[in-house]
Scaffold this motif. Structure first.
Motif, PDB file in Angstrom:
ATOM      1  N   ASP A 190       0.508  -1.313   0.485  1.00 43.63           N
ATOM      2  CA  ASP A 190      -0.106  -0.016  -0.105  1.00 43.63           C
ATOM      3  C   ASP A 190       0.764   1.118  -0.515  1.00 43.63           C
ATOM      4  O   ASP A 190       1.282   1.309   0.868  1.00 43.63           O
ATOM      5  N   TYR A 191       1.061   1.891  -1.283  1.00 44.49           N
ATOM      6  CA  TYR A 191       2.438   3.281  -0.834  1.00 44.49           C
ATOM      7  C   TYR A 191       0.738   3.997  -1.209  1.00 44.49           C
ATOM      8  O   TYR A 191       1.303   5.473  -0.451  1.00 44.49           O
ATOM      9  N   SER A 192       0.662   4.388  -0.399  1.00 49.58           N
ATOM     10  CA  SER A 192      -0.950   5.204  -0.485  1.00 49.58           C
ATOM     11  C   SER A 192      -0.570   5.697   1.497  1.00 49.58           C
ATOM     12  O   SER A 192      -1.384   6.966   2.462  1.00 49.58           O
ATOM     13  N   PHE A 193      -0.231   4.444   1.798  1.00 54.57           N
ATOM     14  CA  PHE A 193       0.265   4.605   3.848  1.00 54.57           C
ATOM     15  C   PHE A 193       0.106   5.318   4.087  1.00 54.57           C
ATOM     16  O   PHE A 193      -0.268   6.071   5.163  1.00 54.57           O
ATOM     17  N   SER A 194       1.675   5.998   3.774  1.00 58.70           N
ATOM     18  CA  SER A 194       2.326   6.966   4.072  1.00 58.70           C
ATOM     19  C   SER A 194       3.180   7.651   3.530  1.00 58.70           C
ATOM     20  O   SER A 194       3.494   6.811   2.123  1.00 58.70           O
ATOM     21  N   PRO A 195       3.919   8.976   3.545  1.00 58.76           N
ATOM     22  CA  PRO A 195       4.725   9.588   2.451  1.00 58.76           C
ATOM     23  C   PRO A 195       5.765   9.148   2.048  1.00 58.76           C
ATOM     24  O   PRO A 195       6.522   8.600   1.434  1.00 58.76           O
ATOM     25  N   ASP A 196       6.163   8.296   2.960  1.00 60.19           N
ATOM     26  CA  ASP A 196       7.934   7.496   2.891  1.00 60.19           C
ATOM     27  C   ASP A 196       7.871   5.911   4.011  1.00 60.19           C
ATOM     28  O   ASP A 196       8.834   5.199   4.175  1.00 60.19           O
ATOM     29  N   VAL A 197       6.665   5.620   4.598  1.00 60.51           N
ATOM     30  CA  VAL A 197       6.724   4.305   4.828  1.00 60.51           C
ATOM     31  C   VAL A 197       4.974   4.069   3.792  1.00 60.51           C
ATOM     32  O   VAL A 197       4.263   4.630   4.019  1.00 60.51           O
ATOM     33  N   TYR A 198       5.742   2.239   3.292  1.00 64.66           N
ATOM     34  CA  TYR A 198       4.318   2.073   3.559  1.00 64.66           C
ATOM     35  C   TYR A 198       3.741   0.184   3.500  1.00 64.66           C
ATOM     36  O   TYR A 198       5.313  -0.405   3.914  1.00 64.66           O
ATOM     37  N   ARG A 199       3.087  -0.085   3.661  1.00 66.92           N
ATOM     38  CA  ARG A 199       2.713  -1.128   4.387  1.00 66.92           C
ATOM     39  C   ARG A 199       2.370  -2.216   3.956  1.00 66.92           C
ATOM     40  O   ARG A 199       1.562  -2.257   2.204  1.00 66.92           O
ATOM     41  N   THR A 200       2.821  -3.041   3.944  1.00 64.57           N
ATOM     42  CA  THR A 200       2.790  -4.662   2.642  1.00 64.57           C
ATOM     43  C   THR A 200       2.150  -5.601   3.688  1.00 64.57           C
ATOM     44  O   THR A 200       1.164  -5.658   4.925  1.00 64.57           O
ATOM     45  N   GLU A 201       1.786  -6.577   2.608  1.00 67.57           N
ATOM     46  CA  GLU A 201       0.724  -7.602   3.766  1.00 67.57           C
ATOM     47  C   GLU A 201       1.383  -9.207   2.873  1.00 67.57           C
ATOM     48  O   GLU A 201       1.761  -8.922   1.708  1.00 67.57           O
ATOM     49  N   CYS A 202       1.005 -10.554   4.302  1.00 67.36           N
ATOM     50  CA  CYS A 202       2.239 -11.380   3.658  1.00 67.36           C
ATOM     51  C   CYS A 202       1.355 -12.166   4.656  1.00 67.36           C
ATOM     52  O   CYS A 202       0.657 -11.992   5.884  1.00 67.36           O
ATOM     53  N   ASN A 203       0.053 -13.607   3.537  1.00 72.73           N
ATOM     54  CA  ASN A 203      -0.485 -14.238   4.876  1.00 72.73           C
ATOM     55  C   ASN A 203      -1.204 -13.708   6.184  1.00 72.73           C
ATOM     56  O   ASN A 203      -1.239 -14.213   7.016  1.00 72.73           O
ATOM     57  N   GLY A 204      -2.313 -12.742   4.993  1.00 69.07           N
ATOM     58  CA  GLY A 204      -2.586 -12.194   5.774  1.00 69.07           C
ATOM     59  C   GLY A 204      -2.917 -11.350   6.730  1.00 69.07           C
ATOM     60  O   GLY A 204      -3.372 -10.798   8.011  1.00 69.07           O
ATOM     61  N   LEU A 205      -1.625 -11.066   7.201  1.00 71.89           N
ATOM     62  CA  LEU A 205      -0.579 -10.680   7.883  1.00 71.89           C
ATOM     63  C   LEU A 205       0.357  -8.593   7.532  1.00 71.89           C
ATOM     64  O   LEU A 205       0.631  -8.982   6.537  1.00 71.89           O
ATOM     65  N   GLN A 206       0.531  -7.621   8.400  1.00 75.05           N
ATOM     66  CA  GLN A 206       0.588  -6.494   7.855  1.00 75.05           C
ATOM     67  C   GLN A 206       2.042  -5.611   8.177  1.00 75.05           C
ATOM     68  O   GLN A 206       2.137  -6.031   9.388  1.00 75.05           O
ATOM     69  N   GLY A 207       3.407  -5.175   7.434  1.00 75.06           N
ATOM     70  CA  GLY A 207       4.203  -4.919   8.025  1.00 75.06           C
ATOM     71  C   GLY A 207       4.640  -3.730   7.329  1.00 75.06           C
ATOM     72  O   GLY A 207       3.072  -3.214   6.177  1.00 75.06           O
ATOM     73  N   LEU A 208       5.880  -2.879   7.792  1.00 72.21           N
ATOM     74  CA  LEU A 208       6.269  -1.687   7.233  1.00 72.21           C
ATOM     75  C   LEU A 208       7.662  -1.684   6.406  1.00 72.21           C
ATOM     76  O   LEU A 208       8.632  -2.183   7.190  1.00 72.21           O
ATOM     77  N   ILE A 209       7.345  -0.872   4.811  1.00 72.78           N
ATOM     78  CA  ILE A 209       8.966  -0.701   4.839  1.00 72.78           C
ATOM     79  C   ILE A 209       8.920   0.179   4.369  1.00 72.78           C
ATOM     80  O   ILE A 209       7.897   1.207   3.676  1.00 72.78           O
ATOM     81  N   ARG A 210      10.148   1.219   4.137  1.00 73.46           N
ATOM     82  CA  ARG A 210      10.249   1.983   4.031  1.00 73.46           C
ATOM     83  C   ARG A 210      10.688   2.505   2.436  1.00 73.46           C
ATOM     84  O   ARG A 210      10.992   1.404   1.815  1.00 73.46           O
ATOM     85  N   GLN A 211      10.975   3.497   1.906  1.00 70.46           N
ATOM     86  CA  GLN A 211      10.894   3.577   0.311  1.00 70.46           C
ATOM     87  C   GLN A 211      12.713   3.212  -0.393  1.00 70.46           C
ATOM     88  O   GLN A 211      12.325   2.665  -0.779  1.00 70.46           O
ATOM     89  N   ASP A 212      13.255   3.214   0.796  1.00 63.41           N
ATOM     90  CA  ASP A 212      14.500   2.883   0.424  1.00 63.41           C
ATOM     91  C   ASP A 212      14.848   1.097   0.919  1.00 63.41           C
ATOM     92  O   ASP A 212      16.235   0.620   1.170  1.00 63.41           O
ATOM     93  N   GLY A 213      13.707   0.538   1.316  1.00 61.77           N
ATOM     94  CA  GLY A 213      13.153  -0.961   1.470  1.00 61.77           C
ATOM     95  C   GLY A 213      14.072  -1.702   2.285  1.00 61.77           C
ATOM     96  O   GLY A 213      13.560  -2.667   3.151  1.00 61.77           O
ATOM     97  N   PHE A 214      13.663   0.037   3.953  1.00 62.74           N
ATOM     98  CA  PHE A 214      14.370  -0.912   4.785  1.00 62.74           C
ATOM     99  C   PHE A 214      13.169  -1.220   6.035  1.00 62.74           C
ATOM    100  O   PHE A 214      11.867  -0.263   5.496  1.00 62.74           O
ATOM    101  N   ILE A 215      12.937  -2.107   6.322  1.00 66.28           N
ATOM    102  CA  ILE A 215      12.311  -2.982   6.430  1.00 66.28           C
ATOM    103  C   ILE A 215      11.742  -2.298   8.411  1.00 66.28           C
ATOM    104  O   ILE A 215      12.927  -2.521   9.253  1.00 66.28           O
ATOM    105  N   VAL A 216      10.471  -1.895   8.630  1.00 62.62           N
ATOM    106  CA  VAL A 216      10.064  -0.820   9.314  1.00 62.62           C
ATOM    107  C   VAL A 216      10.097  -2.043  10.921  1.00 62.62           C
ATOM    108  O   VAL A 216      10.134  -2.412  11.424  1.00 62.62           O
ATOM    109  N   THR A 217       8.977  -3.228  10.206  1.00 60.04           N
ATOM    110  CA  THR A 217       8.264  -4.222  10.890  1.00 60.04           C
ATOM    111  C   THR A 217       8.121  -4.984   9.572  1.00 60.04           C
ATOM    112  O   THR A 217       7.862  -4.373   8.780  1.00 60.04           O
ATOM    113  N   GLU A 218       8.627  -6.270  10.726  1.00 59.48           N
ATOM    114  CA  GLU A 218       7.784  -7.545   8.897  1.00 59.48           C
ATOM    115  C   GLU A 218       6.214  -7.852   9.254  1.00 59.48           C
ATOM    116  O   GLU A 218       5.279  -6.830  10.100  1.00 59.48           O
ATOM    117  N   PRO A 219       5.932  -7.961   8.701  1.00 63.26           N
ATOM    118  CA  PRO A 219       4.258  -8.967   8.655  1.00 63.26           C
ATOM    119  C   PRO A 219       3.819  -9.610   9.497  1.00 63.26           C
ATOM    120  O   PRO A 219       3.710 -10.559   9.269  1.00 63.26           O
TER     121      PRO A 219
END
Length: 332
Positions: A69-98
């Motif tokens: 989800d690129y609309s979640f935050s300007p610099d942080v994107y919300r990811t989803e895997c196996n029904g769970l959510q995580g966060l990554i930054r634009q540079d690929g840094f994983i804020v939190t695993e899903p």
């Protein structure tokens, strides 16, 4: 200048198309499909999963997600895997695993950027944009926050904790919210009163009314399902006498209320700016300092923010849309 910008945009799009073609041909064995995503990144698909590439074709994040989800935050994107959510930054840094059941973007009273994370057992915590767990996921809900203080809910009651999970206000309140930095409105329905306190625990004001919202130097207050206005020192500006659904002043300083079978806009002094008949299909529309409302059985009238009539149309249906303008059509 405009022609130069158009040319640059065309060159960028051409370069992007060339890159996408290169990736989908030379790397066709491993990449199924790719397309432009957001902020110069390219989303690619591999074995039913998606990842991100940068403009030079380097992998920013591997294809391990089912959605981003690129609309979640300007610099942080919300990811989803196996029904769970995580966060990554634009540079690929994983804020939190899903690993979270749900992640929500929050807006505190201050400028801190935190994320409300809910665990698989639906308990809430707070996460920073760097991945630091500010509050562990042990709360029923998390409300306002500012200056390292957080309004939290536990066992159906609200309290306030700091970053060390130490209680500032014990959880014994039916609701707590923050009108501004370091100020808390604590409300109990049992005894029907509100207290305003600062972060030091000092009581600033107690009132028999329920404080619902704040606008500049007045509070919107409620008593017996009627609403009025109160100054910051507790003095009544307008006693509770209105019905209201929207308890917040709009951006032009007007509050929509209903009284004596009429809908009206009042200012922070309690003065009625414009009033309308209540037998209308919807609340009077307010846009760009112009108000449309039904002032008679079949007469629509347009006012400015001072309550001065600008235009009156008889025998027409009106659909306001923006800038004080409206579509009109005959009612016949």
């Amino acid at each position: 200048m405009m022609i130069r910008m158009v040319k640059k945009r065309r060159l960028f799009l051409i370069s992007l198309l060339v890159l996408i073609f290169h990736l989908t041909t030379s790397l066709s064995e491993s990449i199924d499909f790719c397309w432009y995503a957001y902020n110069g990144l390219i989303q690619y698909e591999q074995n039913g999963k998606i990842g991100l590439l940068n403009a030079t074709g380097d992998i920013v994040t591997p294809a391990i997600y089912t959605s981003i989800d690129y609309s979640f935050s300007p610099d942080v994107y919300r990811t989803e895997c196996n029904g769970l959510q995580g966060l990554i930054r634009q540079d690929g840094f994983i804020v939190t695993e899903p690993v979270w059941n749900c992640i929500l973007r929050t807006e505190g009273v201050d400028t801190s950027e935190y994320f409300d994370v809910a665990s698989t057992d639906h308990m809430h915590g707070m996460l920073s944009s760097t991945g630091e767990i500010i509050l562990p996921p042990v709360w029923q809900a998390i409300g306002d926050y500012s200056s390292g203080l957080f309004v939290v809910k536990t066992k159906e009651k609200w309290g306030v904790v700091n970053k060390k999970n130490q209680w500032i206000f014990l959880p014994k309140w039916d609701y707590i919210w923050m009108p501004d930095n370091d100020t808390f409105v604590l409300t109990t329905q049992e005894n029907e009163y509100s207290i305003i306190m600062n972060a030091k625990g000092e009581q600033l004001l107690q009132t028999k009314f329920t404080i619902c919202s704040k606008y500049q130097d007045v509070y919107v207050v409620e008593q017996d399902d009627l609403y009025g206005l109160m100054a910051l020192d507790g003095t009544l500006v307008s006693s509770p006498k209105w019905n209201a659904e929207n308890l917040h002043f709009n951006e032009y300083g007007l509050l929509p209320v209903e009284s004596e079978n009429q809908l009206a806009f009042v200012n922070k002094c309690g003065d009625t700016i414009v009033s309308f008949l209540s037998e209308q299909p919807y609340i009077p529309y307010y846009a760009e300092k112009k108000i449309w409302g039904l002032t008679d059985v079949d007469t629509w009238t347009c006012f400015n923010e001072k309550g001065e009539m600008l235009l009156s149309i008889h025998g027409f249906e009106v659909e306001p849309f923006c800038n004080g303008l409206a579509f009109v059509k005959p009612t016949v």
